[in-house]
Design an enzyme around this catalytic site. Sequence first.
Site, PDB file in Angstrom:
ATOM      1  N   CYS B 165     -50.919  69.100 -65.997  1.00 59.91           N
ATOM      2  CA  CYS B 165     -52.331  68.984 -66.084  1.00 59.91           C
ATOM      3  C   CYS B 165     -52.872  68.911 -64.437  1.00 59.91           C
ATOM      4  O   CYS B 165     -53.938  69.047 -64.284  1.00 59.91           O
ATOM      5  CB  CYS B 165     -52.908  67.740 -66.651  1.00 59.91           C
ATOM      6  SG  CYS B 165     -52.154  67.978 -68.089  1.00 59.91           S
ATOM      7  N   HIS B 305     -59.813  63.102 -62.762  1.00 61.99           N
ATOM      8  CA  HIS B 305     -59.087  63.520 -63.703  1.00 61.99           C
ATOM      9  C   HIS B 305     -59.575  63.053 -65.138  1.00 61.99           C
ATOM     10  O   HIS B 305     -59.717  63.699 -66.050  1.00 61.99           O
ATOM     11  CB  HIS B 305     -57.512  62.997 -63.529  1.00 61.99           C
ATOM     12  CG  HIS B 305     -56.553  63.863 -64.432  1.00 61.99           C
ATOM     13  ND1 HIS B 305     -56.531  65.360 -64.311  1.00 61.99           N
ATOM     14  CD2 HIS B 305     -55.686  63.531 -65.133  1.00 61.99           C
ATOM     15  CE1 HIS B 305     -55.718  65.671 -65.265  1.00 61.99           C
ATOM     16  NE2 HIS B 305     -55.005  64.593 -65.707  1.00 61.99           N
ATOM     17  N   GLU B 316     -56.872  55.416 -62.508  1.00 63.52           N
ATOM     18  CA  GLU B 316     -57.659  56.241 -61.660  1.00 63.52           C
ATOM     19  C   GLU B 316     -58.593  55.706 -60.943  1.00 63.52           C
ATOM     20  O   GLU B 316     -58.511  55.512 -59.732  1.00 63.52           O
ATOM     21  CB  GLU B 316     -57.965  57.570 -62.286  1.00 63.52           C
ATOM     22  CG  GLU B 316     -58.681  58.470 -61.215  1.00 63.52           C
ATOM     23  CD  GLU B 316     -58.945  59.915 -61.950  1.00 63.52           C
ATOM     24  OE1 GLU B 316     -58.951  59.866 -63.133  1.00 63.52           O
ATOM     25  OE2 GLU B 316     -59.238  60.644 -61.309  1.00 63.52           O
ATOM     26  N   LYS B 337     -64.413  66.353 -68.415  1.00 62.49           N
ATOM     27  CA  LYS B 337     -63.413  66.505 -69.575  1.00 62.49           C
ATOM     28  C   LYS B 337     -64.269  65.847 -70.826  1.00 62.49           C
ATOM     29  O   LYS B 337     -64.022  66.056 -71.838  1.00 62.49           O
ATOM     30  CB  LYS B 337     -62.155  65.819 -69.398  1.00 62.49           C
ATOM     31  CG  LYS B 337     -61.231  66.447 -68.539  1.00 62.49           C
ATOM     32  CD  LYS B 337     -59.791  65.871 -68.459  1.00 62.49           C
ATOM     33  CE  LYS B 337     -58.842  66.779 -67.541  1.00 62.49           C
ATOM     34  NZ  LYS B 337     -59.182  66.318 -66.194  1.00 62.49           N
ATOM     35  N   HIS B 342     -59.865  68.767 -72.518  1.00 62.66           N
ATOM     36  CA  HIS B 342     -58.856  69.006 -71.358  1.00 62.66           C
ATOM     37  C   HIS B 342     -58.204  70.259 -71.533  1.00 62.66           C
ATOM     38  O   HIS B 342     -57.327  70.510 -72.291  1.00 62.66           O
ATOM     39  CB  HIS B 342     -57.787  67.748 -71.730  1.00 62.66           C
ATOM     40  CG  HIS B 342     -56.942  67.284 -70.503  1.00 62.66           C
ATOM     41  ND1 HIS B 342     -56.766  68.194 -69.405  1.00 62.66           N
ATOM     42  CD2 HIS B 342     -56.035  66.427 -70.266  1.00 62.66           C
ATOM     43  CE1 HIS B 342     -55.742  67.788 -68.449  1.00 62.66           C
ATOM     44  NE2 HIS B 342     -55.260  66.664 -69.069  1.00 62.66           N
ATOM     45  N   PHE B 402     -48.179  65.501 -66.284  1.00 62.99           N
ATOM     46  CA  PHE B 402     -47.103  65.068 -66.726  1.00 62.99           C
ATOM     47  C   PHE B 402     -45.944  65.442 -65.851  1.00 62.99           C
ATOM     48  O   PHE B 402     -46.178  66.459 -65.021  1.00 62.99           O
ATOM     49  CB  PHE B 402     -46.643  65.431 -68.224  1.00 62.99           C
ATOM     50  CG  PHE B 402     -47.482  64.933 -69.301  1.00 62.99           C
ATOM     51  CD1 PHE B 402     -48.286  63.801 -68.984  1.00 62.99           C
ATOM     52  CD2 PHE B 402     -47.325  65.530 -70.529  1.00 62.99           C
ATOM     53  CE1 PHE B 402     -48.872  63.290 -70.021  1.00 62.99           C
ATOM     54  CE2 PHE B 402     -48.013  64.841 -71.642  1.00 62.99           C
ATOM     55  CZ  PHE B 402     -48.895  63.687 -71.421  1.00 62.99           C
TER      56      PHE B 402
END
Lengths: 102, 439
Positions: B165, B305, B316, B337, B342, B402
């Site tokens: 991502c 994010h 975050e 998002k 996403h 990831f």
Amino acid sequence: MSADTHTLPAEFLTKKMKEGHMATTEEIRGKLAEIVNQVAGVNADDVQLDKSFTDDLDVDSLSMVEIIVAVEDEFDVQVPDEEAKNLRTVGDAVAYIERANA
Amino acid sequence: MSSRTVVVTGLGATTPLGGDVATTWAGLLAGRSGTHLLQHEWAEGLPARVAAEVAVEPTTVLERVEARRMDRSTQLATVAALEAWADAGLTVKGDDVDPERLAVSIATGIGGMQTLLGTWDVQKERGHRRVSPFAIPMLMANASAGSVGLRLGARAGVHTPVAACASSNESIAQGLDMIRLGRADVVLAGGTEGVVHPLTMATFGQMQALSRRNDDPEHASRPWDVDRDGFVLAEGAAMLVLESLEHARARGAHVYGTVVGAGYSNDAHDMVQPDPRGLGQTAAMTKALADAGLAPRDIVHINAHATSTPQGDVTEALSIRQALGDDVDHVVVNGTKSMTGHLLGGAGAIETLATVLALHHRTVPGTINIDTLEPDLGIDVATSTRPLGDGDLAAINNSFGFGGANVAVLVTNENSSAPRDPDALSAAAAGSGRTGESQ
């Protein structure tokens, strides 16, 4: 999607020409032209017997593989890789199909 | 080596909010949700059935024969790339850009998965002779970069960062580096993803990563809300034309803003969970500031994010506080998002695009679906569209992937041209509200 096959309109394609009359050269050329249009986007009217697939119609080698496989399905013929290499022009392909269906 | 200034001169996108940048941006300002309940037969029985499919099918835009030789991810990339290219005032293979000085960097998280699986189905059902000879160049990870690079005639390089991502923030960072280092004058940078599919819905679902708010799909993506329960998988693509300031000025290009820095880090903590201490995320933002020669006090906005996962969103917030210190008080943070879902490999690009436009128009889109804000975040989360002040503006877009990758991209409104159509923008902004309600 890759799963997409080269299906042509049913009324246009009588599966095996053995069931009725033998297809004429022009009928085979017409069906081949539809396949070339489907696969490579070439205008079907441009697919004439004297045309070279690569030099005149700008069909690349991977598209040619797709066309051969579609020809096998639609005309119920086998085109071994060694034979496929010799099908340089539309006329070569039509003649091959005629011989195979004879 | 003298460092060269890198500006943004073209934008393109196809997203769940719209088939182009204008519609997508209007959707963000209006607080529109792009998420919905999947209606496909295959979705029945899956625990998570909410996703965000693109608003405009790419096959309705692209020419038939070219579209059938592209994986869905490449179809989406192509639509966005052509829009960005035209938006920059450039013609395909025109003489405005020397091909030897033009590069492409298009990221993807997963790549041509739909082609891979579809081809395998054909082989199982009909035999090896029936598989497409185009399958490999369609399914490989660099298919989109290759296809767009071929189309534009980009000869300086063709690249595909893959970092889940965070992938397309890497593309933008790579474009920045290439131009700074003098390896290119123009880089088309962005990302794409087209993997809304039974396999991803099942496997991300099995990880407990997806929202299961099937009975209320438009409110499923809700970063920082106390009832958030996972992300909403989306598809789409976004592209930015990056250009040296010198090159842009020489051709009189419209400039949206400037990319001034990027920061990378690796959590080295876990394959899928963020380090709860936020060390890697903090480092990415701190490095981006250092790269840009800016300080925390210069930052006015962060596009987070913020995927709407229970752990990720609070980590975050901690990282943002650590990176900015007391200056966090004057920074407007949003999570787009909440509206787009996403986009995985497309996320960094669509969110950097939104960050550039937020500065360009001095307007930050809100974060929708926050009914009850998570307590003690210590960051200023915009829950509706917010104006930004006058003067110099700088903002960060965060993307985390990831595998551990964290990439922060820092943009400013330096060198920005006047917005092309300010009236249309204010009309769109006036129509925005607390939202989440509108379809």
